[in-house]
Design a protein around this motif. Structure first.
Motif, PDB file in Angstrom:
ATOM      1  N   LEU A 221       0.457  -6.146   5.311  1.00 45.28           N
ATOM      2  CA  LEU A 221       1.868  -6.303   5.659  1.00 45.28           C
ATOM      3  C   LEU A 221       2.732  -6.358   4.403  1.00 45.28           C
ATOM      4  O   LEU A 221       3.785  -5.704   4.331  1.00 45.28           O
ATOM      5  CB  LEU A 221       2.069  -7.580   6.482  1.00 45.28           C
ATOM      6  N   ALA A 222       2.303  -7.126   3.414  1.00 42.80           N
ATOM      7  CA  ALA A 222       3.058  -7.219   2.158  1.00 42.80           C
ATOM      8  C   ALA A 222       3.172  -5.853   1.485  1.00 42.80           C
ATOM      9  O   ALA A 222       4.241  -5.476   0.988  1.00 42.80           O
ATOM     10  CB  ALA A 222       2.392  -8.223   1.223  1.00 42.80           C
ATOM     11  N   ARG A 223       2.067  -5.111   1.474  1.00 48.81           N
ATOM     12  CA  ARG A 223       2.080  -3.780   0.860  1.00 48.81           C
ATOM     13  C   ARG A 223       3.077  -2.866   1.559  1.00 48.81           C
ATOM     14  O   ARG A 223       3.840  -2.143   0.915  1.00 48.81           O
ATOM     15  CB  ARG A 223       0.665  -3.200   0.907  1.00 48.81           C
ATOM     16  N   GLN A 224       3.085  -2.918   2.878  1.00 49.80           N
ATOM     17  CA  GLN A 224       4.027  -2.093   3.654  1.00 49.80           C
ATOM     18  C   GLN A 224       5.464  -2.525   3.396  1.00 49.80           C
ATOM     19  O   GLN A 224       6.352  -1.681   3.218  1.00 49.80           O
ATOM     20  CB  GLN A 224       3.699  -2.200   5.140  1.00 49.80           C
ATOM     21  N   ASN A 225       5.683  -3.828   3.361  1.00 51.72           N
ATOM     22  CA  ASN A 225       7.032  -4.340   3.120  1.00 51.72           C
ATOM     23  C   ASN A 225       7.553  -3.936   1.747  1.00 51.72           C
ATOM     24  O   ASN A 225       8.710  -3.534   1.600  1.00 51.72           O
ATOM     25  CB  ASN A 225       7.044  -5.871   3.243  1.00 51.72           C
ATOM     26  N   ILE A 226       6.706  -4.062   0.740  1.00 52.58           N
ATOM     27  CA  ILE A 226       7.121  -3.717  -0.618  1.00 52.58           C
ATOM     28  C   ILE A 226       7.420  -2.220  -0.722  1.00 52.58           C
ATOM     29  O   ILE A 226       8.415  -1.810  -1.325  1.00 52.58           O
ATOM     30  CB  ILE A 226       6.045  -4.160  -1.635  1.00 52.58           C
ATOM     31  N   SER A 227       6.577  -1.400  -0.102  1.00 53.51           N
ATOM     32  CA  SER A 227       6.812   0.047  -0.118  1.00 53.51           C
ATOM     33  C   SER A 227       8.141   0.401   0.547  1.00 53.51           C
ATOM     34  O   SER A 227       8.940   1.186   0.012  1.00 53.51           O
ATOM     35  CB  SER A 227       5.662   0.768   0.594  1.00 53.51           C
ATOM     36  N   LYS A 228       8.409  -0.193   1.696  1.00 51.88           N
ATOM     37  CA  LYS A 228       9.657   0.089   2.411  1.00 51.88           C
ATOM     38  C   LYS A 228      10.869  -0.428   1.639  1.00 51.88           C
ATOM     39  O   LYS A 228      11.908   0.246   1.558  1.00 51.88           O
ATOM     40  CB  LYS A 228       9.620  -0.549   3.804  1.00 51.88           C
ATOM     41  N   ALA A 229      10.737  -1.612   1.063  1.00 53.42           N
ATOM     42  CA  ALA A 229      11.846  -2.179   0.297  1.00 53.42           C
ATOM     43  C   ALA A 229      12.168  -1.318  -0.918  1.00 53.42           C
ATOM     44  O   ALA A 229      13.346  -1.081  -1.231  1.00 53.42           O
ATOM     45  CB  ALA A 229      11.508  -3.605  -0.135  1.00 53.42           C
ATOM     46  N   CYS A 230      11.131  -0.840  -1.585  1.00 54.27           N
ATOM     47  CA  CYS A 230      11.358   0.018  -2.750  1.00 54.27           C
ATOM     48  C   CYS A 230      12.035   1.326  -2.349  1.00 54.27           C
ATOM     49  O   CYS A 230      12.928   1.809  -3.046  1.00 54.27           O
ATOM     50  CB  CYS A 230      10.033   0.287  -3.461  1.00 54.27           C
ATOM     51  N   THR A 231      11.627   1.872  -1.225  1.00 57.10           N
ATOM     52  CA  THR A 231      12.274   3.097  -0.743  1.00 57.10           C
ATOM     53  C   THR A 231      13.751   2.846  -0.459  1.00 57.10           C
ATOM     54  O   THR A 231      14.613   3.657  -0.822  1.00 57.10           O
ATOM     55  CB  THR A 231      11.578   3.603   0.534  1.00 57.10           C
TER      56      THR A 231
END
Length: 211
Positions: A82-92
């Motif tokens: 979940l953290a990995r997905q959140n960080i990826s989306k936030a960076c985008t």
């Protein structure tokens, strides 16, 4: 200039057993990241590790605030995902607004880490921990073991702690006792050093250093 990004949370993750408590942005996480925002020297240019990172919000904040490197960890595999997905989306999201943010996003990595297991061999300048001194759910000793493993001699660990009743002992007293046994000093940060808006009476910031 403020940075806006979203973090996905999972309702009832701590109740249905899928995510533990890690799929929620708890108030103590916000108090911690707003403290870091006021004290940039704690993270800017530093190698940072986030323990019990949950949604990844504090790791993301450390990166935005200028950390050289951020290792975002949790002890539940589904929460790491979940953290990995959140960080990826936030960076985008952020990269659409500001190209320079890509360098900061590139400094974050996520991985599974069980406190005190020795699976992470390097040491860090700054350790951040939001709302993990919670003995009803997590033993305190492994967390202190993790600090002992991961802190450089001149490192600082910054914890947010929310007061909660625990029938067997006082969590703060136990944390201090275990930290002292490892040669660490625990300092409670005064309220006037916290963000005047994002602070509440029952949430504290502690800084831990080695003697």
């Amino acid at each position: 200039k403020g940075k806006n990004f979203t973090m996905e949370q999972v309702q009832r993750g701590e109740i249905d057993g899928t995510f533990g408590t890690g799929a929620t942005v708890w108030p103590a996480s916000i108090v911690l990241l707003k403290y870091l925002e006021l004290h940039l020297d704690k993270v800017k240019g530093k190698k940072v590790i986030d323990l019990g990172a949950g949604t990844g919000i504090t790791s993301m904040a450390a990166a935005i605030l200028g950390a050289e490197r951020v290792v975002c960890t949790d002890g539940v595999e589904s929460v790491v995902k979940l953290a990995r997905q959140n960080i990826s989306k936030a960076c985008t999201q952020l990269e659409r607004e500001e190209e320079e943010i890509s360098k900061q996003c590139g400094c974050i990595e996520t991985q599974y880490y069980w406190w005190g297991s020795g699976s992470i061999k390097e040491q860090f300048d700054t350790i951040i921990i939001a709302d993990c001194v919670l003995p009803k759910l997590y033993p305190i000793a492994p967390l202190v073991d993790a600090l002992d493993e991961l802190m450089k001699d001149d490192a600082v660990a910054i914890l947010s702690y929310e007061h909660r009743h625990f029938e067997h002992y006082h969590p703060e007293d136990k944390f201090r006792e275990l930290a002292k046994a490892k040669g660490m000093i625990v300092k409670k940060i005064s309220a006037d050093e916290l963000d005047p808006v994002y602070s509440v009476d029952d949430i504290e910031i502690w800084e831990v250093t080695k003697q």
